[in-house]
Structure formats: structure tokens, C-alpha cells
Design a protein around this motif. Structure first.
Motif, PDB file in Angstrom:
ATOM      1  N   PRO A   1      20.607 -32.700  -0.980  1.00  0.00           N
ATOM      2  CA  PRO A   1      20.730 -32.359   0.440  1.00  0.00           C
ATOM      3  C   PRO A   1      22.055 -32.800   1.062  1.00  0.00           C
ATOM      4  CG  PRO A   1      18.545 -33.189   0.015  1.00  0.00           C
ATOM      5  CD  PRO A   1      19.345 -33.392  -1.241  1.00  0.00           C
ATOM      6  N   LEU A   2      22.552 -33.983   0.691  1.00  0.00           N
ATOM      7  CA  LEU A   2      23.828 -34.435   1.251  1.00  0.00           C
ATOM      8  C   LEU A   2      24.993 -33.599   0.733  1.00  0.00           C
ATOM      9  CD1 LEU A   2      23.471 -38.308   1.326  1.00  0.00           C
ATOM     10  CD2 LEU A   2      23.485 -36.713   3.245  1.00  0.00           C
ATOM     11  N   LEU A   3      24.929 -33.192  -0.529  1.00  0.00           N
ATOM     12  CA  LEU A   3      25.971 -32.321  -1.072  1.00  0.00           C
ATOM     13  C   LEU A   3      25.965 -30.977  -0.353  1.00  0.00           C
ATOM     14  CD1 LEU A   3      28.143 -31.726  -3.227  1.00  0.00           C
ATOM     15  CD2 LEU A   3      26.293 -30.882  -4.669  1.00  0.00           C
ATOM     16  N   LEU A   4      24.790 -30.400  -0.156  1.00  0.00           N
ATOM     17  CA  LEU A   4      24.700 -29.130   0.566  1.00  0.00           C
ATOM     18  C   LEU A   4      25.150 -29.275   2.019  1.00  0.00           C
ATOM     19  CD1 LEU A   4      21.362 -27.703  -0.805  1.00  0.00           C
ATOM     20  CD2 LEU A   4      23.679 -26.913  -1.283  1.00  0.00           C
ATOM     21  N   TRP A   5      24.817 -30.400   2.647  1.00  0.00           N
ATOM     22  CA  TRP A   5      25.252 -30.646   4.021  1.00  0.00           C
ATOM     23  C   TRP A   5      26.781 -30.681   4.094  1.00  0.00           C
ATOM     24  CZ3 TRP A   5      28.042 -34.927   5.675  1.00  0.00           C
ATOM     25  CH2 TRP A   5      28.260 -34.995   7.042  1.00  0.00           C
ATOM     26  N   ALA A   6      27.404 -31.369   3.143  1.00  0.00           N
ATOM     27  CA  ALA A   6      28.866 -31.455   3.142  1.00  0.00           C
ATOM     28  C   ALA A   6      29.501 -30.078   2.929  1.00  0.00           C
ATOM     29  CB  ALA A   6      29.333 -32.424   2.048  1.00  0.00           C
ATOM     30  N   ILE A   7      28.965 -29.304   2.013  1.00  0.00           N
ATOM     31  CA  ILE A   7      29.500 -27.965   1.762  1.00  0.00           C
ATOM     32  C   ILE A   7      29.307 -27.067   2.985  1.00  0.00           C
ATOM     33  CG2 ILE A   7      29.188 -25.865   0.384  1.00  0.00           C
ATOM     34  CD1 ILE A   7      28.539 -27.732  -1.993  1.00  0.00           C
ATOM     35  N   ALA A   8      28.126 -27.119   3.592  1.00  0.00           N
ATOM     36  CA  ALA A   8      27.862 -26.301   4.783  1.00  0.00           C
ATOM     37  C   ALA A   8      28.764 -26.698   5.936  1.00  0.00           C
ATOM     38  CB  ALA A   8      26.400 -26.432   5.186  1.00  0.00           C
ATOM     39  N   THR A   9      29.033 -27.980   6.088  1.00  0.00           N
ATOM     40  CA  THR A   9      29.904 -28.437   7.172  1.00  0.00           C
ATOM     41  C   THR A   9      31.337 -27.961   6.952  1.00  0.00           C
ATOM     42  OG1 THR A   9      28.494 -30.372   7.482  1.00  0.00           O
ATOM     43  CG2 THR A   9      30.692 -30.469   8.438  1.00  0.00           C
ATOM     44  N   VAL A  10      31.818 -28.043   5.729  1.00  0.00           N
ATOM     45  CA  VAL A  10      33.178 -27.571   5.430  1.00  0.00           C
ATOM     46  C   VAL A  10      33.282 -26.065   5.667  1.00  0.00           C
ATOM     47  CG1 VAL A  10      34.831 -27.209   3.549  1.00  0.00           C
ATOM     48  CG2 VAL A  10      33.760 -29.444   3.871  1.00  0.00           C
ATOM     49  N   ILE A  11      32.289 -25.315   5.241  1.00  0.00           N
ATOM     50  CA  ILE A  11      32.304 -23.858   5.450  1.00  0.00           C
ATOM     51  C   ILE A  11      32.249 -23.534   6.943  1.00  0.00           C
ATOM     52  CG2 ILE A  11      30.968 -21.738   5.120  1.00  0.00           C
ATOM     53  CD1 ILE A  11      30.266 -22.804   2.328  1.00  0.00           C
ATOM     54  N   ALA A  12      31.430 -24.264   7.685  1.00  0.00           N
ATOM     55  CA  ALA A  12      31.339 -24.021   9.134  1.00  0.00           C
ATOM     56  C   ALA A  12      32.683 -24.280   9.809  1.00  0.00           C
ATOM     57  CB  ALA A  12      30.255 -24.901   9.743  1.00  0.00           C
ATOM     58  N   TYR A  13      33.359 -25.361   9.437  1.00  0.00           N
ATOM     59  CA  TYR A  13      34.677 -25.631  10.020  1.00  0.00           C
ATOM     60  C   TYR A  13      35.707 -24.602   9.581  1.00  0.00           C
ATOM     61  CZ  TYR A  13      33.709 -29.940  12.482  1.00  0.00           C
ATOM     62  OH  TYR A  13      33.251 -30.849  13.374  1.00  0.00           O
ATOM     63  N   ALA A  14      35.618 -24.133   8.352  1.00  0.00           N
ATOM     64  CA  ALA A  14      36.559 -23.109   7.890  1.00  0.00           C
ATOM     65  C   ALA A  14      36.378 -21.806   8.664  1.00  0.00           C
ATOM     66  CB  ALA A  14      36.373 -22.862   6.400  1.00  0.00           C
ATOM     67  N   LEU A  15      35.129 -21.446   8.956  1.00  0.00           N
ATOM     68  CA  LEU A  15      34.887 -20.214   9.702  1.00  0.00           C
ATOM     69  C   LEU A  15      35.260 -20.348  11.170  1.00  0.00           C
ATOM     70  CD1 LEU A  15      31.473 -19.127   8.148  1.00  0.00           C
ATOM     71  CD2 LEU A  15      33.725 -18.111   7.759  1.00  0.00           C
ATOM     72  N   THR A  16      34.979 -21.495  11.770  1.00  0.00           N
ATOM     73  CA  THR A  16      35.278 -21.652  13.192  1.00  0.00           C
ATOM     74  C   THR A  16      36.753 -21.896  13.448  1.00  0.00           C
ATOM     75  OG1 THR A  16      34.722 -23.997  13.088  1.00  0.00           O
ATOM     76  CG2 THR A  16      32.994 -22.488  13.815  1.00  0.00           C
ATOM     77  N   HIS A  17      37.478 -22.387  12.458  1.00  0.00           N
ATOM     78  CA  HIS A  17      38.903 -22.626  12.638  1.00  0.00           C
ATOM     79  C   HIS A  17      39.640 -21.338  13.004  1.00  0.00           C
ATOM     80  CE1 HIS A  17      42.882 -24.293  12.178  1.00  0.00           C
ATOM     81  NE2 HIS A  17      43.175 -23.325  11.320  1.00  0.00           N
ATOM     82  N   ARG A  18      39.248 -20.243  12.396  1.00  0.00           N
ATOM     83  CA  ARG A  18      39.885 -18.959  12.692  1.00  0.00           C
ATOM     84  C   ARG A  18      39.688 -18.576  14.150  1.00  0.00           C
ATOM     85  NH1 ARG A  18      37.726 -13.537  10.033  1.00  0.00           N
ATOM     86  NH2 ARG A  18      35.983 -14.204  11.295  1.00  0.00           N
TER      87      ARG A  18
END
Length: 129
Positions: free
Chosen positions: A99-116
Motif C-alpha cells: 500500500p505504501l509503494l502504491l501510495w507513493a506511485i499514485a502521488t508522483v503520478i498525480a503531481y506529474a499530471l497536475t504540474h502541466r
């Protein structure tokens, strides 16, 4: 007569930048609460999570095919699909590592998408000024 420009409060600006991590952390916390309440070996709960994830993914796919030209709706549907998939895996995992690994991956993806979107908003604000 022009109105005076107003500056956003620093807390409001910081809250916008913290939204992705707050969202993914909330999903992780709710999934682990669900796990503590017995979702780990429940076939009915797994089926429900799978149906919700498939429905959110289908909504995102239909939206991206052109039935809705609003990219916000498409992004929201795919984000909901990912969040439901994350919640499902986090709720059925025995330990905390996956769960912590998935949380970290989801958080990075969310920041990558919102950065644009943040970059586009900053460019529009600079152009307006």
C-alpha cells in the motif's frame, strides 16, 4: 475604474499544491480502515471494488473518445479509476509495504499530471498581467 489586484493568501496557494498528496493519503487511510474492518478476505467487497474501478475507467474512456470535450471530466474519471484501484489493492494487502509503494506511485503520478495544468495556469496569468 479598475479594481485593485488581490493576492491570494499563502495558505490558499499552499493548499492547492498539497491537494494531490492529501487526496492520495485520504484514499490510503480509508483503504487501510476498510482492511481493518475485514475487507481482506471478502469476495463481495472485492467484486464491488472491481465494478467501481471498471465503471470509472469506462467513464474516462468514453470521455476521452470525444463524447465530452472537457479534459477535466476525463482526468477526473481516470483519477477516480486509479484511486479505486489503489484503494482495492491497499484494502486487500496483508502488510503496509505494497500500500505504501502504491501510495507513493499514485502521488508522483498525480503531481506529474497536475504540474502541466499548473504550468498552463501560470502562463495564462503571466500573459494576462
Amino acid at each position: 475604474m479598475q479594481s485593485a489586484p488581490t493576492a491570494r493568501h499563502w495558505l490558499a496557494a499552499a493548499a492547492l499544491k498539497a491537494a494531490p498528496v492529501i487526496a492520495t493519503s485520504t484514499v490510503l487511510a480509508l483503504a487501510r480502515i476498510w482492511n481493518a474492518n475485514g475487507a481482506e478476505h471478502s469476495v463481495g467487497s472485492a467484486w464491488l471494488m472491481g465494478v467501481l474501478t471498471a465503471a470509472a475507467a469506462a467513464a474516462g474512456a468514453i470521455s476521452s473518445l470525444g463524447y465530452s470535450s472537457d479534459p477535466i471530466i476525463t482526468g477526473t474519471a481516470f483519477g477516480a479509476s486509479g484511486a479505486l484501484a489503489l484503494a482495492g489493492v491497499a484494502a486487500y494487502s496483508d502488510g503496509w509495504s505494497l500500500p505504501l509503494l502504491l501510495w507513493a506511485i499514485a502521488t508522483v503520478i498525480a503531481y506529474a499530471l497536475t504540474h502541466r495544468h499548473w504550468r498552463v495556469d501560470r502562463r495564462e496569468a503571466t500573459t494576462y498581467e
